[in-house]
Enzyme design. Structure first.
Site, PDB file in Angstrom:
ATOM      1  N   SER A  24      44.377  42.104  34.413  1.00  0.00           N
ATOM      2  CA  SER A  24      45.547  42.727  35.043  1.00  0.00           C
ATOM      3  C   SER A  24      45.881  44.090  34.448  1.00  0.00           C
ATOM      4  CB  SER A  24      46.766  41.802  34.956  1.00  0.00           C
ATOM      5  OG  SER A  24      46.519  40.593  35.638  1.00  0.00           O
ATOM      6  N   LYS A  82      37.422  42.327  45.841  1.00  0.00           N
ATOM      7  CA  LYS A  82      37.482  40.908  46.236  1.00  0.00           C
ATOM      8  C   LYS A  82      37.393  40.794  47.771  1.00  0.00           C
ATOM      9  CE  LYS A  82      39.859  39.876  41.964  1.00  0.00           C
ATOM     10  NZ  LYS A  82      40.841  39.038  41.251  1.00  0.00           N
ATOM     11  N   GLU A 138      36.503  33.791  39.472  1.00  0.00           N
ATOM     12  CA  GLU A 138      36.722  33.141  40.766  1.00  0.00           C
ATOM     13  C   GLU A 138      35.449  32.491  41.290  1.00  0.00           C
ATOM     14  OE1 GLU A 138      38.360  36.521  42.690  1.00  0.00           O
ATOM     15  OE2 GLU A 138      40.252  36.350  41.578  1.00  0.00           O
ATOM     16  N   ASN A 140      37.243  45.888  41.568  1.00  0.00           N
ATOM     17  CA  ASN A 140      36.747  44.724  42.314  1.00  0.00           C
ATOM     18  C   ASN A 140      37.687  44.471  43.489  1.00  0.00           C
ATOM     19  OD1 ASN A 140      35.729  42.298  43.240  1.00  0.00           O
ATOM     20  ND2 ASN A 140      36.453  41.097  41.497  1.00  0.00           N
ATOM     21  N   GLY A 153      47.735  35.583  36.823  1.00  0.00           N
ATOM     22  CA  GLY A 153      48.477  34.777  37.784  1.00  0.00           C
ATOM     23  C   GLY A 153      49.136  33.544  37.205  1.00  0.00           C
ATOM     24  N   HIS A 188      31.974  36.110  37.795  1.00  0.00           N
ATOM     25  CA  HIS A 188      33.415  36.347  37.866  1.00  0.00           C
ATOM     26  C   HIS A 188      34.164  35.012  37.839  1.00  0.00           C
ATOM     27  CE1 HIS A 188      37.337  37.488  39.509  1.00  0.00           C
ATOM     28  NE2 HIS A 188      37.062  38.717  39.106  1.00  0.00           N
ATOM     29  N   GLU A 218      37.473  38.512  30.900  1.00  0.00           N
ATOM     30  CA  GLU A 218      38.618  38.147  31.744  1.00  0.00           C
ATOM     31  C   GLU A 218      39.428  37.045  31.058  1.00  0.00           C
ATOM     32  OE1 GLU A 218      37.640  38.045  36.246  1.00  0.00           O
ATOM     33  OE2 GLU A 218      36.042  36.961  35.246  1.00  0.00           O
TER      34      GLU A 218
END
Length: 252
Positions: free
Chosen positions: A214, A11, A98, A9, A174, A96, A168
């Protein structure tokens, strides 16, 4: 047999020259190496047609990062399933983390998108997963169960076998927290058990579930060796051929 997949991905990264260069490098790598998994990329929508031109023999799957829940109409800035189908992309990421965080997407939105994607012959990659707050509150099993049921359980058994799920762990992206391969496996097995309870074990065993937390060259092999993890949805490491190729090679 479940599909083994490494999906990148991209992004909102890469200008057109850099994107083209990475696609050409990736194609060259794929043509010169034997891989034991499917390789997919989800570049920015602006580059989808370029990707299809470069990967014209379908050596690498090309996915949109999102698609509209509406078939057509006055939805400025949106991309429909019909538009994606018309340029022969492979499928689309849906839900997703985000998109959920920054654009307020819900599992009901995802359900409508998934059904539209399937109607157009696109592969939906449905993303789910819990936040740090939900993980710390011990709600992760319940959250993922609810996400899976709302987004997917209106589908038939034949339809759900065409869906790829990407788990995810939002809490481990993060935040400074780390998800172990065992924690990832635990949730992947949980998702498969939820599908089995609704559709039967035989159907559940055909659904590919990717890990989107990650994945890097140094942990990919251990993660992919878990029995219910069928590959990865890769973020930052997909932007560098050296890293992405090493993750692909974790299946060799």
């Amino acid at each position: 047999m479940r599909r083994k997949i490494v999906a990148g991905n991209w992004k909102m990264n890469k200008n057109v020259i850099d994107a083209q260069q990475l696609m050409i490098q990736l194609l060259s790598y794929k043509n010169s190496h034997t891989t034991n998994c499917e390789v997919w990329i989800a570049p920015p929508s602006l580059y989808l047609m370029m990707a299809k031109d470069i990967f014209e023999k379908d050596e690498i799957g090309v996915f949109s990062q999102d698609m509209s829940e509406h078939e057509s109409g006055a939805y400025t800035g949106e991309i429909s399933a019909d538009m994606l189908e018309s340029i022969d992309v492979t499928g689309s990421l849906i839900g997703h983390s985000e998109r959920r965080q920054y654009h307020g997407e819900t599992d009901s939105h995802c359900n409508r998108k998934i059904k539209l994607a399937l109607d157009k012959g696109l592969i939906p990659v449905y993303c789910n997963g819990e936040t740090l707050e939900q993980r710390k509150a011990g709600q992760h099993f319940e959250v993922v169960k609810n996400q899976t049921e709302v987004a997917l359980f209106t589908l038939s058994a034949e339809e759900i076998k065409k869906v790829v799920i990407a788990y995810e762990p939002v809490w481990a992206i993060g935040t400074g927290e780390t998800a172990s391969p065992e924690q990832a496996q635990e949730i992947h097995a949980h998702i498969r058990s939820i599908i089995a309870a609704k559709y039967g074990q035989e159907v559940a065993d055909e659904v590919s579930i990717l890990y989107g937390g990650s994945v890097k060259p140094d942990n990919a092999k251990e993660i992919f060796s878990q029995p219910d993890i069928d590959g990865g949805l890769i973020g930052g490491a997909a932007l560098k051929l050296d890293d992405f190729s090493k993750i692909i090679e974790a299946f060799n």
